[in-house]
Design a protein around this motif. Sequence first.
Motif: not given
Ligand code: WQD
Length: 340
Positions: A128, A151, A200-201, A216-218, A232, A234, A273
């Motif tokens: 981040t 954060y 988180n996803l 689940l909402s994308v 991302r 993963y 995603v």
């Molecule tokens: C991943 C992707 C969402 C949920 C966060 C923090 C970051 C780090 C890791 C600590 C994105 C999409 C998500 C959902 C979705 N943490 N999504 N539907 O945002 O990359 O990072 O966690 O340091 O600081 O910001 O991770 O898992 O929230 O999202 O479509 O219900 O999944 O838009 O593209 P993110 P995430």
Amino acid sequence: MKKILVTGGLGYIGSHTVVELQRNNIDVIIIDNLSNSSEEVLKGIHSISGITPSFVKLDLRDKEDVVNFFEANSDIEGIIHFAASKAVGESVEDPLLYYENNINTLVLVLQECKKHQINNFIFSSSCTVYGEPDSLPITEQAPVKKATSPYGNTKQISENIIFDFCSVSNLKSIALRYFNPIGAHESSEIGELPLGVPLNLVPFITQTAAGVREQLSVYGDDYPTVDGSCVRDYIHVVDLAKAHVVALKRLLEDKNKTNFEVFNLGTGRGSSVLEVINSFEKVTHQKLNYKIVERRPGDVVSVFADTKKANDVLGWKTERTMEDALLTAWNWEKKVRNLK
Ligand code: WQD
Ligand code: NAD
């Protein structure tokens, strides 16, 4: 025998790291205030390694308790500092909570390092800090962008605090910038335990498949990516945990090049995603109920790591695939929910 203190060691990444430390015959003592974990995790760790680590329930915001802890534990040789609050949205709503829990506690722990000459310090940082990157994959040289949440800001400030202290002390530190950790231990004895509705996803995916969430909402399919959804990097939590042992040994063996080093921890591969959803359905044979909705404010488009530095300098690389991670996440969810 010298000990390694793991703060936040009952949390998601901390517990997996404790297991890897134990596998390397490293003696561990855990501090955790159980704000986002439970003592049950100790049983999970024991059932994997056969060892129950020392555990002290302690809030790092409580100065007197922290000072007394370090007085009573003079055999600590190094610290892996996981303890922090990590919910981006909550940090926007209550920034002072985040500055107190992530910054004040860090300063206090470093003061104790100074007092007791504890000179090896691993810090949990995050991708981040890069914000929306100018180019991909992201190297450690990429500029740190203005944080988009309190954060994220705590991770940038923390890195700066550690850097400044390293410059004037004997402290050697490695900041590990995690990309997106997912999955659980192969044994299903430990895993991620999000409180309430997951942000988180992957936890949202597994809870939807388990019937805990309806759908689940994308968040968006109109981004400039392969299929319009965000990308991302993963990384399997066990691969991530192993990197901590490598980084710690680097410090303990004085192999670090400078007193403050930074490494990206990711796979080097970006996944959208929709690709994650497809992989999940494929490896688990579960049909996922999802729909495309509006973009989530604050999301960056694409993020994935250049892992060359971690691969070459640390001699670490990931060994598990995203599919492995998704399957272990699902097995863990099934265990938590008592599903077959
Ligand atoms: C991943 C992707 C969402 C949920 C966060 C923090 C970051 C780090 C890791 C600590 C994105 C999409 C998500 C959902 C979705 N943490 N999504 N539907 O945002 O990359 O990072 O966690 O340091 O600081 O910001 O991770 O898992 O929230 O999202 O479509 O219900 O999944 O838009 O593209 P993110 P995430
Ligand atoms: P987690 O919430 O599962 O673990 C953190 C642990 O610290 C919890 O067990 C919690 O009870 C404990 N804790 C929090 N405040 C404390 C305090 N004041 N005193 C004592 N214990 C305290 O989180 P995690 O996912 O394992 O993350 C670990 C670290 O990695 C955090 O610093 C987080 O910011 C960082 N990080 C996480 C991710 C991620 O996506 N999970 C990504 C990048 C960085």
